[in-house]
Design a protein around this motif. Structure first.
Motif, PDB file in Angstrom:
ATOM      1  N   UNK A  62       0.796  -1.268   0.358  1.00 34.37           N
ATOM      2  CA  UNK A  62       0.151  -0.128  -0.208  1.00 34.37           C
ATOM      3  C   UNK A  62       0.895   0.860   0.068  1.00 34.37           C
ATOM      4  N   UNK A  63       1.807   0.894   0.656  1.00 36.73           N
ATOM      5  CA  UNK A  63       2.559   2.109   0.660  1.00 36.73           C
ATOM      6  C   UNK A  63       3.499   2.627  -0.859  1.00 36.73           C
ATOM      7  N   UNK A  64       4.231   1.520  -1.448  1.00 36.05           N
ATOM      8  CA  UNK A  64       4.313   1.508  -2.982  1.00 36.05           C
ATOM      9  C   UNK A  64       3.535   1.858  -3.707  1.00 36.05           C
ATOM     10  N   UNK A  65       2.760   1.936  -3.468  1.00 38.81           N
ATOM     11  CA  UNK A  65       1.286   2.411  -4.364  1.00 38.81           C
ATOM     12  C   UNK A  65       1.003   3.783  -4.340  1.00 38.81           C
ATOM     13  N   UNK A  66       1.452   4.023  -2.721  1.00 36.88           N
ATOM     14  CA  UNK A  66       0.904   5.541  -2.242  1.00 36.88           C
ATOM     15  C   UNK A  66       2.232   6.510  -2.680  1.00 36.88           C
ATOM     16  N   UNK A  67       2.936   6.176  -2.774  1.00 32.75           N
ATOM     17  CA  UNK A  67       4.573   7.121  -3.062  1.00 32.75           C
ATOM     18  C   UNK A  67       4.690   6.877  -4.709  1.00 32.75           C
TER      19      UNK A  67
END
Ligand code: FE2
Ligand code: FE2
Length: 225
Positions: free
Chosen positions: A213-218
């Motif tokens: 999810x964090x990779x997606x957001x970055x």
């Protein structure tokens, strides 16, 4: 020859359907350049909402009168992109523009050289902003490494890189073919080493520390820089 879609003369209400129609008509790996009379941020958000993981968004010119963005259909559509994959593609893309610039300088095609260098500069500055404002803070927070860590070194190198960009821009505008090689050689030396460190250490480590999810957001935030 790059496909161009100029929507400046179209009725605003017709623009988005024409743009998405053009995107849908692309084969994997193909792209087109959108020409617009304002910054097409709402369009990017619509792409992210409807085509996440299917496209790349690369601004080439950012006003004040014309905005140009290359919109590409990715070879493989995948919403689970890694930071490494996304930023590495941008390094490669920028290398290609830079090589086009060097060729134009060699041939003394100054209009081409100026256009290519401006595209390169906009792209690299945006890339650096995405790293410094979005990726590095997350990396620093996850690892607890601030001063003395790898992001501090990268930030220092970015300052050096931006100085060289300004130098090359003025030399290009002055058509000063004697000054350009010195500055471009320095830039290539710094960038080659810098990109390698990012691609082999910083990006993969970031991917490891971040959740899906964090990779997606970055990636999503980096696209909107
Ligand atoms: Fe960097
Ligand atoms: Fe980078």
């Amino acid at each position: 020859m790059e496909r161009i879609l100029d929507v400046r003369e179209m009725m605003p209400k017709d623009r988005h359907s024409k743009i998405f129609g053009t995107f849908k008509g692309l084969k994997a790996g193909e792209s087109f350049i959108l020409l617009n009379d304002h910054e097409p941020k709402p369009l990017l958000y619509q792409f992210q909402a409807e085509h996440h993981g299917e496209f790349d968004w690369w601004p080439l010119e950012a006003g004040p009168r014309v905005w140009r963005v290359a919109i590409a259909k990715r070879e493989a559509s995948d919403p689970k992109r890694t930071v490494t994959e996304y930023l590495q593609i941008d390094h490669k893309r920028l290398d290609n523009i830079f090589n086009r610039f060097l060729k134009a300088v060699k041939e003394k095609s100054w209009d081409e050289a100026s256009k290519d260098f401006r595209e390169f500069r906009i792209g690299l500055k945006r890339h650096i902003r995405a790293e410094e404002d979005i990726l590095f803070p997350v990396f620093e927070q996850k690892t607890g490494m601030h001063e003395g860590g790898p992001t501090a070194v990268m930030r220092m190198e970015h300052t050096e890189i931006q100085g060289l960009l300004d130098k090359i821009l003025s030399a290009t505008d002055a058509k000063d073919s004697a000054q350009i090689p010195h500055a471009t050689n320095s830039l290539v030396n710094i960038l080659t080493d810098h990109n390698m460190k990012e691609e082999h250490i910083l990006y993969p480590e970031s991917d490891e520390f971040l959740s899906e999810m964090e990779r997606f957001e970055v990636v999503k935030k980096a696209q909107a820089v």
